[in-house]
Structure formats: C-alpha cells, structure tokens
Write a protein that holds these residues in place. Structure first.
Motif, PDB file in Angstrom:
ATOM      1  N   GLN A   1     -74.188  35.946   9.692  1.00 20.84           N
ATOM      2  CA  GLN A   1     -75.227  35.594  10.653  1.00 20.84           C
ATOM      3  C   GLN A   1     -76.216  34.643   9.982  1.00 20.84           C
ATOM      4  N   LEU A   2     -76.637  33.637  10.743  1.00 18.83           N
ATOM      5  CA  LEU A   2     -77.601  32.656  10.240  1.00 18.83           C
ATOM      6  C   LEU A   2     -78.884  32.767  11.051  1.00 18.83           C
ATOM      7  N   VAL A   3     -80.001  32.815  10.357  1.00 20.44           N
ATOM      8  CA  VAL A   3     -81.304  32.877  11.020  1.00 20.44           C
ATOM      9  C   VAL A   3     -82.166  31.741  10.517  1.00 20.44           C
ATOM     10  N   GLU A   4     -82.608  30.894  11.451  1.00 24.50           N
ATOM     11  CA  GLU A   4     -83.423  29.737  11.101  1.00 24.50           C
ATOM     12  C   GLU A   4     -84.887  30.017  11.369  1.00 24.50           C
ATOM     13  N   SER A   5     -85.729  29.285  10.663  1.00 27.21           N
ATOM     14  CA  SER A   5     -87.171  29.357  10.905  1.00 27.21           C
ATOM     15  C   SER A   5     -87.805  28.054  10.442  1.00 27.21           C
ATOM     16  N   GLY A   6     -89.031  27.820  10.907  1.00 21.57           N
ATOM     17  CA  GLY A   6     -89.794  26.685  10.405  1.00 21.57           C
ATOM     18  C   GLY A   6     -89.977  25.536  11.363  1.00 21.57           C
ATOM     19  N   GLY A   7     -89.391  25.596  12.545  1.00 20.33           N
ATOM     20  CA  GLY A   7     -89.590  24.508  13.492  1.00 20.33           C
ATOM     21  C   GLY A   7     -90.995  24.520  14.057  1.00 20.33           C
ATOM     22  N   GLY A   8     -91.306  23.505  14.861  1.00 13.73           N
ATOM     23  CA  GLY A   8     -92.616  23.452  15.474  1.00 13.73           C
ATOM     24  C   GLY A   8     -92.958  22.058  15.950  1.00 13.73           C
TER      25      GLY A   8
ATOM     26  N   PRO B   1     -82.017  16.251  23.643  1.00 13.24           N
ATOM     27  CA  PRO B   1     -81.605  16.428  25.034  1.00 13.24           C
ATOM     28  C   PRO B   1     -80.684  15.309  25.498  1.00 13.24           C
ATOM     29  N   GLY B   2     -79.557  15.700  26.077  1.00 17.12           N
ATOM     30  CA  GLY B   2     -78.613  14.729  26.605  1.00 17.12           C
ATOM     31  C   GLY B   2     -77.761  14.031  25.573  1.00 17.12           C
ATOM     32  N   LYS B   3     -77.864  14.452  24.317  1.00 19.99           N
ATOM     33  CA  LYS B   3     -77.094  13.812  23.249  1.00 19.99           C
ATOM     34  C   LYS B   3     -76.199  14.829  22.561  1.00 19.99           C
ATOM     35  N   GLN B   4     -75.245  14.329  21.780  1.00 14.99           N
ATOM     36  CA  GLN B   4     -74.343  15.214  21.067  1.00 14.99           C
ATOM     37  C   GLN B   4     -75.033  15.783  19.829  1.00 14.99           C
ATOM     38  N   ARG B   5     -74.456  16.828  19.306  1.00 19.82           N
ATOM     39  CA  ARG B   5     -74.967  17.450  18.089  1.00 19.82           C
ATOM     40  C   ARG B   5     -74.479  16.644  16.889  1.00 19.82           C
TER      41      ARG B   5
ATOM     42  N   SER C   1     -92.292  12.354   6.625  1.00 20.90           N
ATOM     43  CA  SER C   1     -92.399  11.097   7.392  1.00 20.90           C
ATOM     44  C   SER C   1     -91.673  11.210   8.725  1.00 20.90           C
ATOM     45  N   LEU C   2     -91.934  12.296   9.428  1.00 22.84           N
ATOM     46  CA  LEU C   2     -91.232  12.544  10.685  1.00 22.84           C
ATOM     47  C   LEU C   2     -91.558  11.501  11.738  1.00 22.84           C
ATOM     48  N   LYS C   3     -90.556  11.197  12.552  1.00 24.21           N
ATOM     49  CA  LYS C   3     -90.677  10.218  13.619  1.00 24.21           C
ATOM     50  C   LYS C   3     -90.394  10.902  14.953  1.00 24.21           C
ATOM     51  N   PRO C   4     -90.903  10.342  16.043  1.00 26.29           N
ATOM     52  CA  PRO C   4     -90.599  10.932  17.362  1.00 26.29           C
ATOM     53  C   PRO C   4     -89.097  11.062  17.622  1.00 26.29           C
ATOM     54  N   GLU C   5     -88.316  10.146  17.090  1.00 29.05           N
ATOM     55  CA  GLU C   5     -86.869  10.221  17.296  1.00 29.05           C
ATOM     56  C   GLU C   5     -86.212  11.357  16.522  1.00 29.05           C
ATOM     57  N   ASP C   6     -86.947  12.028  15.672  1.00 27.95           N
ATOM     58  CA  ASP C   6     -86.428  13.225  14.998  1.00 27.95           C
ATOM     59  C   ASP C   6     -86.530  14.467  15.890  1.00 27.95           C
ATOM     60  N   THR C   7     -87.172  14.330  17.039  1.00 27.01           N
ATOM     61  CA  THR C   7     -87.317  15.455  17.957  1.00 27.01           C
ATOM     62  C   THR C   7     -85.954  15.942  18.432  1.00 27.01           C
ATOM     63  N   ALA C   8     -85.687  17.222  18.236  1.00 23.64           N
ATOM     64  CA  ALA C   8     -84.386  17.805  18.589  1.00 23.64           C
ATOM     65  C   ALA C   8     -84.429  19.299  18.294  1.00 23.64           C
ATOM     66  N   VAL C   9     -83.392  19.974  18.734  1.00 31.01           N
ATOM     67  CA  VAL C   9     -83.143  21.341  18.271  1.00 31.01           C
ATOM     68  C   VAL C   9     -82.296  21.228  17.010  1.00 31.01           C
ATOM     69  N   TYR C  10     -82.750  21.849  15.945  1.00 33.00           N
ATOM     70  CA  TYR C  10     -82.055  21.800  14.666  1.00 33.00           C
ATOM     71  C   TYR C  10     -81.266  23.093  14.474  1.00 33.00           C
ATOM     72  N   TYR C  11     -79.986  22.928  14.140  1.00 31.74           N
ATOM     73  CA  TYR C  11     -79.085  24.060  13.968  1.00 31.74           C
ATOM     74  C   TYR C  11     -78.589  24.130  12.528  1.00 31.74           C
ATOM     75  N   CYS C  12     -78.582  25.323  12.013  1.00 29.27           N
ATOM     76  CA  CYS C  12     -77.990  25.592  10.712  1.00 29.27           C
ATOM     77  C   CYS C  12     -76.516  25.940  10.912  1.00 29.27           C
TER      78      CYS C  12
ATOM     79  N   GLN D   1     -86.559  24.509  17.416  1.00 30.66           N
ATOM     80  CA  GLN D   1     -87.048  23.270  18.016  1.00 30.66           C
ATOM     81  C   GLN D   1     -87.995  22.546  17.064  1.00 30.66           C
ATOM     82  N   VAL D   2     -87.746  21.253  16.900  1.00 28.57           N
ATOM     83  CA  VAL D   2     -88.663  20.377  16.165  1.00 28.57           C
ATOM     84  C   VAL D   2     -89.118  19.291  17.133  1.00 28.57           C
ATOM     85  N   THR D   3     -90.422  19.184  17.318  1.00 29.63           N
ATOM     86  CA  THR D   3     -90.980  18.183  18.221  1.00 29.63           C
ATOM     87  C   THR D   3     -91.976  17.326  17.447  1.00 29.63           C
TER      88      THR D   3
END
Length: 121
Positions: free
Chosen positions: A3-10, A41-45, A84-95, A116-118
C-alpha cells in the motif's frame, strides 16, 4: 501486497515549493523502483520522476532542474521536492511502486491514491 500513502500536496503560488512524500507499507516485499506521475484534468497520466532501488534518478524534461526525487530505503519512502513551481505543474500527483514478493518472482505495481498540487499564478 503493498500500500502506498502520499502526503504533502496543497496550494502554492508560482515560484513556490512543495515536498511530496510516499510511504510503502506491507510485509515481505522488495521495492524495485518508485516513481511519481501526475495527471492534469483532461490529460493522460505522465511520468514525472523515477528512482531505482539503487538510487538512480530520472526526470521528465519539463521538471529537470526544478524537481528532485529522493528515497529512504529503510523507511520504504520516496520524496519529491518541487521548487520553482509553475501553474502548469498543477495536477494530481500519484506515487507508483514496482515491487516483488519473492527475489526472482514477478513484478507487481502499486499506486497511491493521489495528492492534489495546485499552483496559482
């Protein structure tokens, strides 16, 4: 089974930083590699960064120089430091993890639930 548990988004402003963590739990397994993927959203992983069990990193071109993947084998944990995060880095991040239950057995895949990273402009 792993099992994988992620944390740290925001939510963070452009230019800011976040650190994601992913911890693998279970028993009797051997991690071969752990990766971070993201899906907007609307894009591939897509693969963002990967780390083999011996610590060899690999990055998508879009994050090279900004993101750093690292791991703690003793804790079966992988981290993704995102600077140096950019708006285009916005996505759901999966481990993601590849693992074996036996030394020469088949490889299995495990996925986290996503975090989620926004990045606001």
């Amino acid at each position: 089974q792993v099992q994988l548990v992620e944390s740290g988004g925001g939510l963070v402003q452009a230019g800011g930083s976040l650190r994601l963590s992913c911890a693998a739990s279970g028993s009797g397994f051997s991690i071969k590699a752990m990766d971070w993927y993201r899906q907007a959203p609307g894009k591939q992983r897509d693969l963002v960064a990967s780390l083999t069990s011996i610590g060899w990193p690999n990055y998508a071109d879009s994050v090279k120089g900004r993101f750093t993947i690292s791991g703690d084998n003793a804790k079966n944990t992988v981290y993704l430091q995102m600077n140096s995060l950019k708006p285009e880095d916005t996505a759901v991040y999966y481990c993601h993890a590849k693992y074996r239950m036996l030394a020469l057995g088949p490889e299995y895949n495990a996925w986290g639930q996503g975090t989620q990273v926004t990045v606001s402009s």
